[in-house]
Enzyme design. Structure first.
Site, PDB file in Angstrom:
ATOM      1  N   HIS A 275      -6.406   2.095  11.779  1.00  0.00           N
ATOM      2  CA  HIS A 275      -6.891   2.497  10.395  1.00  0.00           C
ATOM      3  C   HIS A 275      -7.887   3.537  10.131  1.00  0.00           C
ATOM      4  O   HIS A 275      -7.804   4.248   9.370  1.00  0.00           O
ATOM      5  CB  HIS A 275      -7.361   1.152   9.518  1.00  0.00           C
ATOM      6  CG  HIS A 275      -7.523   1.261   8.078  1.00  0.00           C
ATOM      7  ND1 HIS A 275      -8.731   1.460   7.454  1.00  0.00           N
ATOM      8  CD2 HIS A 275      -6.483   1.310   7.403  1.00  0.00           C
ATOM      9  CE1 HIS A 275      -8.404   1.384   6.252  1.00  0.00           C
ATOM     10  NE2 HIS A 275      -7.029   1.621   6.144  1.00  0.00           N
TER      11      HIS A 275
ATOM     12  N   SER B 133       0.663  -1.240   0.001  1.00  0.00           N
ATOM     13  CA  SER B 133      -0.103  -0.044   0.035  1.00  0.00           C
ATOM     14  C   SER B 133       0.971   1.297   0.009  1.00  0.00           C
ATOM     15  O   SER B 133       1.676   1.431   0.950  1.00  0.00           O
ATOM     16  CB  SER B 133      -1.198  -0.080   1.176  1.00  0.00           C
ATOM     17  OG  SER B 133      -1.714   1.107   1.312  1.00  0.00           O
TER      18      SER B 133
ATOM     19  N   HIS C 172      -2.745   0.568  -3.845  1.00  0.00           N
ATOM     20  CA  HIS C 172      -2.511  -0.654  -3.137  1.00  0.00           C
ATOM     21  C   HIS C 172      -2.518  -1.836  -4.188  1.00  0.00           C
ATOM     22  O   HIS C 172      -3.091  -1.977  -5.475  1.00  0.00           O
ATOM     23  CB  HIS C 172      -3.405  -0.871  -2.143  1.00  0.00           C
ATOM     24  CG  HIS C 172      -4.696  -1.510  -2.382  1.00  0.00           C
ATOM     25  ND1 HIS C 172      -5.806  -0.616  -1.729  1.00  0.00           N
ATOM     26  CD2 HIS C 172      -5.145  -2.485  -2.867  1.00  0.00           C
ATOM     27  CE1 HIS C 172      -6.630  -1.452  -2.133  1.00  0.00           C
ATOM     28  NE2 HIS C 172      -6.582  -2.673  -2.915  1.00  0.00           N
TER      29      HIS C 172
END
Length: 343
Positions: A273, A193, A297
């Site tokens: 996150h 990512s 990603h």
């Protein structure tokens, strides 16, 4: 017409995104070196890589040890296998066991197209990784909702991609002497990512570096240090380098999760996150739905017996090396002792 089981009804994504697709297997090689004073020259003598694209990175692991990484993308599994099995690479790889004070590893992935998905916040430029040699689709709708990554994986329409081993525990970062070979468990999920702020103007650049990037760094550290909770077998935030070893305005997190399910659970609800998303959406509110910040990603979920990974004199928390000492896994484990190194 493709249907997406997890997509909300009448879904309109909050920003545009693109995906790169391939119809053939892709070969990916992670080739790493670690040590107390590792330099870019640690790859000296490596035969030229006949790859379609190569990315370079540096990171410091949980033991405070420096690492260098090459990620080479091959347009076919045959070209990757041919390179690794040829005599020049085999000679170089055998010589790594004699390199005092350094650890080496290779992780070979052969990814069928139905087990691969990609996502990019930009349509052109920044030809990174798989995108550098595969076509990019028109803006897609299947993104920015929980379960979108699974929807983009074609294999998920016929398989649950369930985890194939029990949760992990903390890993001792000590050195494992000699050569260790590990066959990866089925359905391991790997994500790269990335973040590229090279095109950002001053205000957006400062906002990203001051507010978003610190949250990202904290999240990657949390994943690395809490495998039992998160399902992350390994995770590191990496500084991308140019071919001469100079830092670029780009980083990426590289993580191996026990399963796609573990990755989904962390990305959907974990506070680390959520903090990244909150900071990112604040940036979008300030700079518009298509900022100069580029994000992307690559996710792939491993099929059975896809590859054999090898580690020479590495820290036990390197890649999948920690799994080699679990007795509950149906994986091949081979260990050949040599003199200890001290990375």
């Amino acid at each position: 017409m493709t249907t997406y089981p997890n997509m909300p009804d009448e879904w309109i994504p909050p920003y545009r995104a693109w995906s790169a697709r391939t119809k053939a297997n892709i070969g990916i090689l992670h080739l790493g070196v670690q040590g107390a004073a590792v330099q870019e020259g640690a790859f000296t003598g490596l035969p030229p890589l006949p790859a379609r694209h190569i990315d370079r990175a540096a990171f410091t692991n949980a033991a405070g040890v420096e690492n260098r990484l090459l990620i080479a993308y091959f347009a076919s599994s045959e070209s990757l296998d041919g390179y690794l099995e040829a005599a020049p690479f085999q000679r170089w790889w055998r010589s790594c066991e004699e390199r005092t004070g350094l650890g080496f590893w290779q992780e070979r992935y052969v990814i069928p197209p139905d087990r691969l998905e990609t996502l990019y916040s930009f349509e052109t430029g920044a030809e990174i990784g798989i995108r550098s040699f595969t076509p990019v689709e028109a803006p897609i709708a299947a993104h920015a909702y929980d379960g979108a990554a699974r929807d983009r994986l074609a294999i998920s329409r016929s398989q649950a991609l369930s985890p194939s081993f029990a949760p992990l525990s903390s890993v001792d970062p000590g050195i494992v002497p000699g050569r260790v070979v590990v066959t990866p468990p089925e359905n391991l999920a790997v994500i790269r990512s990335g973040q590229d702020w090279s095109q950002c103007k001053d205000a957006e650049r400062a906002t990203y570096l001051d507010t978003v990037h610190p949250e990202l760094a904290d999240a990657m550290t949390y994943l690395r240090d809490n495998p039992a909770e998160t399902g992350a077998v390994s995770c590191n935030l990496m500084q991308e380098l140019d071919p001469d070893g100079r830092p670029l305005d780009r980083t990426f997190g590289l993580a191996q999760f026990r399963s796609l399910e573990d990755l989904e659970r962390w990305s959907a609800s974990h506070p680390t996150h959520v903090s990244i998303l909150t900071a990112f959406f604040d940036l979008l509110e300030r700079f518009g739905p298509e900022p100069q910040l580029r994000l992307y990603h690559e996710i792939f979920v491993l099929p059975p017996t896809v590859a054999v990974f090898e580690y020479i004199n590495c820290r036990r928390n390197t890649g999948l090396l920690s799994l080699a000492y679990r007795t509950d896994l149906p994986i091949d484990r081979r260990h050949s002792a040599s003199r200890p190194a001290s990375p």
